[in-house]
Scaffold this motif. Structure first.
Motif, PDB file in Angstrom:
ATOM      1  N   ASN A  97      73.241   8.651  29.298  1.00 49.28           N
ATOM      2  CA  ASN A  97      74.926   8.812  29.021  1.00 49.28           C
ATOM      3  C   ASN A  97      75.025   9.268  30.530  1.00 49.28           C
ATOM      4  OD1 ASN A  97      73.292   9.862  26.962  1.00 49.28           O
ATOM      5  ND2 ASN A  97      72.653  12.456  27.109  1.00 49.28           N
ATOM      6  N   GLN A  98      74.978   8.746  31.438  1.00 49.99           N
ATOM      7  CA  GLN A  98      75.693   8.564  33.245  1.00 49.99           C
ATOM      8  C   GLN A  98      76.205   7.349  33.089  1.00 49.99           C
ATOM      9  OE1 GLN A  98      76.320  10.962  35.378  1.00 49.99           O
ATOM     10  NE2 GLN A  98      74.593  12.550  33.741  1.00 49.99           N
ATOM     11  N   ALA A  99      75.934   6.288  31.741  1.00 47.73           N
ATOM     12  CA  ALA A  99      76.661   4.788  31.669  1.00 47.73           C
ATOM     13  C   ALA A  99      77.495   5.109  31.369  1.00 47.73           C
ATOM     14  CB  ALA A  99      75.449   3.911  31.941  1.00 47.73           C
ATOM     15  N   TRP A 100      77.693   5.691  30.045  1.00 45.62           N
ATOM     16  CA  TRP A 100      78.108   5.807  29.143  1.00 45.62           C
ATOM     17  C   TRP A 100      79.161   6.932  29.750  1.00 45.62           C
ATOM     18  CZ3 TRP A 100      74.987   7.604  24.275  1.00 45.62           C
ATOM     19  CH2 TRP A 100      73.658   6.576  23.893  1.00 45.62           C
ATOM     20  N   LEU A 101      78.575   7.703  30.445  1.00 49.49           N
ATOM     21  CA  LEU A 101      80.148   8.812  31.290  1.00 49.49           C
ATOM     22  C   LEU A 101      81.418   7.833  31.548  1.00 49.49           C
ATOM     23  CD1 LEU A 101      78.040  12.173  31.557  1.00 49.49           C
ATOM     24  CD2 LEU A 101      80.092  11.985  30.160  1.00 49.49           C
ATOM     25  N   GLU A 136      77.915  18.603  27.499  1.00 46.48           N
ATOM     26  CA  GLU A 136      78.033  19.645  29.251  1.00 46.48           C
ATOM     27  C   GLU A 136      78.149  18.821  30.659  1.00 46.48           C
ATOM     28  OE1 GLU A 136      75.027  21.754  29.530  1.00 46.48           O
ATOM     29  OE2 GLU A 136      74.353  22.847  27.691  1.00 46.48           O
ATOM     30  N   GLN A 137      78.221  17.233  30.344  1.00 49.62           N
ATOM     31  CA  GLN A 137      78.263  16.839  31.569  1.00 49.62           C
ATOM     32  C   GLN A 137      80.166  16.513  31.384  1.00 49.62           C
ATOM     33  OE1 GLN A 137      76.194  15.072  34.615  1.00 49.62           O
ATOM     34  NE2 GLN A 137      74.595  16.726  33.151  1.00 49.62           N
ATOM     35  N   LEU A 138      80.398  16.555  30.732  1.00 46.59           N
ATOM     36  CA  LEU A 138      82.146  16.467  30.655  1.00 46.59           C
ATOM     37  C   LEU A 138      82.355  17.264  31.243  1.00 46.59           C
ATOM     38  CD1 LEU A 138      82.514  14.191  27.360  1.00 46.59           C
ATOM     39  CD2 LEU A 138      82.999  13.917  29.936  1.00 46.59           C
ATOM     40  N   GLN A 139      82.089  18.211  30.692  1.00 52.74           N
ATOM     41  CA  GLN A 139      82.562  20.070  31.522  1.00 52.74           C
ATOM     42  C   GLN A 139      82.417  20.149  32.599  1.00 52.74           C
ATOM     43  OE1 GLN A 139      79.950  22.470  28.543  1.00 52.74           O
ATOM     44  NE2 GLN A 139      82.562  22.780  27.685  1.00 52.74           N
ATOM     45  N   ALA A 140      81.181  18.947  32.872  1.00 52.60           N
ATOM     46  CA  ALA A 140      81.237  19.034  34.215  1.00 52.60           C
ATOM     47  C   ALA A 140      81.382  19.037  35.702  1.00 52.60           C
ATOM     48  CB  ALA A 140      79.121  19.350  34.576  1.00 52.60           C
ATOM     49  N   LYS A 141      82.497  17.580  34.728  1.00 51.31           N
ATOM     50  CA  LYS A 141      83.298  17.008  35.455  1.00 51.31           C
ATOM     51  C   LYS A 141      84.901  17.253  35.336  1.00 51.31           C
ATOM     52  CE  LYS A 141      80.678  12.538  35.487  1.00 51.31           C
ATOM     53  NZ  LYS A 141      80.449  12.430  36.818  1.00 51.31           N
ATOM     54  N   GLY A 142      85.433  18.662  35.313  1.00 49.02           N
ATOM     55  CA  GLY A 142      85.946  18.972  34.939  1.00 49.02           C
ATOM     56  C   GLY A 142      86.931  19.038  33.682  1.00 49.02           C
ATOM     57  N   HIS A 143      86.457  17.860  32.305  1.00 46.64           N
ATOM     58  CA  HIS A 143      87.772  17.357  31.222  1.00 46.64           C
ATOM     59  C   HIS A 143      86.803  18.399  30.291  1.00 46.64           C
ATOM     60  CE1 HIS A 143      87.680  13.624  32.689  1.00 46.64           C
ATOM     61  NE2 HIS A 143      86.322  13.321  32.965  1.00 46.64           N
ATOM     62  N   ALA A 144      88.611  19.396  29.631  1.00 43.86           N
ATOM     63  CA  ALA A 144      87.945  20.551  28.925  1.00 43.86           C
ATOM     64  C   ALA A 144      87.078  20.156  27.483  1.00 43.86           C
ATOM     65  CB  ALA A 144      89.426  21.003  28.612  1.00 43.86           C
ATOM     66  N   VAL A 145      86.367  20.282  26.911  1.00 47.90           N
ATOM     67  CA  VAL A 145      85.653  20.088  25.639  1.00 47.90           C
ATOM     68  C   VAL A 145      85.742  21.013  24.442  1.00 47.90           C
ATOM     69  CG1 VAL A 145      84.276  18.869  24.415  1.00 47.90           C
ATOM     70  CG2 VAL A 145      83.899  18.446  26.836  1.00 47.90           C
TER      71      VAL A 145
END
Length: 257
Positions: A207-211, A242-251
């Protein structure tokens, strides 16, 4: 960027796809899968999987307890499968063989999996299609499992075989119903607690690699990208959402189920 959780084996009754999925596909200028379709469907990848799962020496029986070998023998007898064919396999590949056999008998087919279906449509419609990772890396995840984890994976497969696919059917019901919490409870939590090292490799690391790759398709002028990965990768605290949200992206959830 649109995220779509896939199940890799489905049944004919899962088609036609829900309107939400069809609309997401129609909007997409680009389709991104775990693997590039050309590699995923290649005979070379299947040969690599077989090459990794077949033993170079020794017997499967010698890696298992007498009780576990007996269970495997009972399953093979029920399937009218020569037990000697399983002697050549590593425990993780024997487990995978059991799971695929059981799911096939329940009508689940890889050819009907959501990713395979959308790959075919995308190629026929001339959409851009690509992958997030290399198939050999996926195979290496299983082959790197420790002996204890492999034996546990085999026990899990034998337990599931005895339940006539009840757990997998429950998982499918959660997926079809659009219930991420229930899906995590049935698929993610058992994997995280039962196979912590494998969970880290399958979920967290990948997941981290895809992020790291997703922001390129969020840039201006990139159009709409539909990312289709196994549903497990979207749920839970380590999931892409949740990882995208943690990075500040709106999901925003678009599913209307």
């Amino acid at each position: 960027v649109l995220l779509l959780g896939s199940i890799h084996l489905l049944q004919e009754r899962d088609y036609p796809l829900p309107v939400d999925v069809q609309q997401a596909y129609a909007r997409a200028d680009r389709l991104v899968f775990e693997l590039d379709p050309a590699q995923m469907l290649s005979p070379q990848l299947a040969q690599a999987m077989l090459g990794a799962g077949v033993r170079r020496s020794g017997r499967l029986q010698d890696e298992l307890s007498p009780a576990q070998w007996q269970r495997l023998g009972d399953w093979a007898q029920q399937q009218a499968l020569p037990l000697e064919r399983l002697q050549m396999l590593k425990p993780w590949f024997a487990a995978l063989t059991i799971s695929l056999q059981e799911m096939a008998q329940a009508g689940m087919q890889a050819e009907l999996g959501l990713d395979r279906h959308l790959m075919g449509r995308g190629q026929a419609d001339g959409k851009s299609v690509q992958g997030l990772e290399d198939g050999l890396a996926q195979i290496a995840l299983f082959d790197a499992m420790g002996a204890q984890e492999q034996r546990q994976m085999l026990d899990e497969a034998l337990d599931e075989a005895g339940s006539k696919g009840a757990r997998f059917q429950g998982l499918l019901a959660s997926w079809r119903g659009g219930e991420p919490g229930a899906f995590w409870a049935q698929a993610g939590q058992p994997l995280k607690s039962g196979y912590p090292a494998l969970y880290q490799a399958i979920n967290v690391q990948r997941n981290q690699a895809w992020l790291a790759q997703l922001p390129q398709w969020l840039a201006e002028g990139q159009g709409t990208t539909l990312v289709v990965v196994g549903a497990l990768h979207l749920v839970g605290s380590d999931g892409l959402v949740e990882q995208l949200q943690a990075k500040g992206h709106a999901v925003e959830r678009l599913c209307t189920v």
